[in-house]
Design a protein around this motif. Structure first.
Motif, PDB file in Angstrom:
ATOM      1  N   LEU A  31       0.825  -1.206   0.000  1.00  0.00           N
ATOM      2  CA  LEU A  31       0.000   0.000   0.000  1.00  0.00           C
ATOM      3  C   LEU A  31       0.864   1.263   0.000  1.00  0.00           C
ATOM      4  CD1 LEU A  31      -2.763   1.389   0.165  1.00  0.00           C
ATOM      5  CD2 LEU A  31      -2.597   1.165   2.654  1.00  0.00           C
ATOM      6  N   ASP A  32       1.880   1.296   0.849  1.00  0.00           N
ATOM      7  CA  ASP A  32       2.779   2.458   0.890  1.00  0.00           C
ATOM      8  C   ASP A  32       3.521   2.623  -0.436  1.00  0.00           C
ATOM      9  OD1 ASP A  32       2.059   3.142   3.471  1.00  0.00           O
ATOM     10  OD2 ASP A  32       3.691   1.985   4.378  1.00  0.00           O
ATOM     11  N   TRP A  33       3.951   1.508  -1.024  1.00  0.00           N
ATOM     12  CA  TRP A  33       4.647   1.555  -2.311  1.00  0.00           C
ATOM     13  C   TRP A  33       3.741   2.153  -3.374  1.00  0.00           C
ATOM     14  CZ3 TRP A  33       3.431  -1.017  -6.894  1.00  0.00           C
ATOM     15  CH2 TRP A  33       4.395  -0.977  -7.886  1.00  0.00           C
ATOM     16  N   TRP A  34       2.500   1.695  -3.424  1.00  0.00           N
ATOM     17  CA  TRP A  34       1.527   2.177  -4.406  1.00  0.00           C
ATOM     18  C   TRP A  34       1.264   3.665  -4.232  1.00  0.00           C
ATOM     19  CZ3 TRP A  34      -4.011   2.557  -2.914  1.00  0.00           C
ATOM     20  CH2 TRP A  34      -4.806   3.018  -3.962  1.00  0.00           C
ATOM     21  N   LEU A  35       1.041   4.094  -2.993  1.00  0.00           N
ATOM     22  CA  LEU A  35       0.776   5.510  -2.735  1.00  0.00           C
ATOM     23  C   LEU A  35       1.969   6.385  -3.127  1.00  0.00           C
ATOM     24  CD1 LEU A  35      -1.132   5.220   0.658  1.00  0.00           C
ATOM     25  CD2 LEU A  35      -2.099   5.727  -1.607  1.00  0.00           C
ATOM     26  N   THR A  36       3.168   5.895  -2.902  1.00  0.00           N
ATOM     27  CA  THR A  36       4.374   6.634  -3.294  1.00  0.00           C
ATOM     28  C   THR A  36       4.461   6.748  -4.811  1.00  0.00           C
ATOM     29  OG1 THR A  36       5.554   5.856  -1.333  1.00  0.00           O
ATOM     30  CG2 THR A  36       6.900   6.648  -3.171  1.00  0.00           C
ATOM     31  N   LYS A  37       4.134   5.686  -5.514  1.00  0.00           N
ATOM     32  CA  LYS A  37       4.203   5.698  -6.980  1.00  0.00           C
ATOM     33  C   LYS A  37       3.173   6.645  -7.594  1.00  0.00           C
ATOM     34  CE  LYS A  37       7.603   3.124  -7.161  1.00  0.00           C
ATOM     35  NZ  LYS A  37       8.864   3.780  -7.442  1.00  0.00           N
ATOM     36  N   ARG A  38       2.102   6.939  -6.875  1.00  0.00           N
ATOM     37  CA  ARG A  38       1.072   7.862  -7.372  1.00  0.00           C
ATOM     38  C   ARG A  38       1.539   9.314  -7.358  1.00  0.00           C
ATOM     39  NH1 ARG A  38      -3.711   8.589  -5.085  1.00  0.00           N
ATOM     40  NH2 ARG A  38      -4.972   8.356  -6.952  1.00  0.00           N
ATOM     41  N   ASN A  39       2.510   9.622  -6.492  1.00  0.00           N
ATOM     42  CA  ASN A  39       3.010  10.997  -6.400  1.00  0.00           C
ATOM     43  C   ASN A  39       3.577  11.446  -7.739  1.00  0.00           C
ATOM     44  OD1 ASN A  39       2.376  11.200  -3.698  1.00  0.00           O
ATOM     45  ND2 ASN A  39       4.392  10.573  -3.015  1.00  0.00           N
ATOM     46  N   GLY A  40       3.222  12.630  -8.151  1.00  0.00           N
ATOM     47  CA  GLY A  40       3.762  13.194  -9.380  1.00  0.00           C
ATOM     48  C   GLY A  40       3.033  12.782 -10.648  1.00  0.00           C
ATOM     49  N   LEU A  41       2.012  11.947 -10.522  1.00  0.00           N
ATOM     50  CA  LEU A  41       1.247  11.540 -11.696  1.00  0.00           C
ATOM     51  C   LEU A  41       0.066  12.488 -11.888  1.00  0.00           C
ATOM     52  CD1 LEU A  41       1.052   7.662 -11.211  1.00  0.00           C
ATOM     53  CD2 LEU A  41       2.693   8.953 -12.584  1.00  0.00           C
ATOM     54  N   ASN A  42      -0.333  12.668 -13.133  1.00  0.00           N
ATOM     55  CA  ASN A  42      -1.529  13.471 -13.376  1.00  0.00           C
ATOM     56  C   ASN A  42      -2.770  12.621 -13.099  1.00  0.00           C
ATOM     57  OD1 ASN A  42      -2.371  12.048 -15.770  1.00  0.00           O
ATOM     58  ND2 ASN A  42      -0.895  13.227 -16.947  1.00  0.00           N
TER      59      ASN A  42
END
Length: 66
Positions: A31-42
């Motif tokens: 979950l933390d990995w996924w939320l981090t990967k969402r940062n900076g995406l449109n």
């Protein structure tokens, strides 16, 4: 995520999506990995990543229970 199968699936999906730094640290939850990967995406990219995350998670769960 301790399962080799799950790790390989996520690694492959990440490569297909072009997500950099895809390795999960030992103390980081999926979950933390996924939320981090969402940062900076449109907005559109986040929606696609969210859909992919849910679908892949569901398929891994189904595979495990079959």
């Amino acid at each position: 995520m301790a399962c080799r199968y799950s790790q390989q699936v996520w690694h492959t999906v990440s490569q297909i999506l072009g997500i950099l730094n895809t390795t999960l640290a030992q103390n980081v939850s999926l979950l933390d990995w996924w939320l981090t990967k969402r940062n900076g995406l449109n907005k559109v990219q986040k929606k696609g990543l969210d859909s992919t995350f849910m679908l892949v998670s569901w398929r891994i769960w189904k595979e495990r229970n079959d």
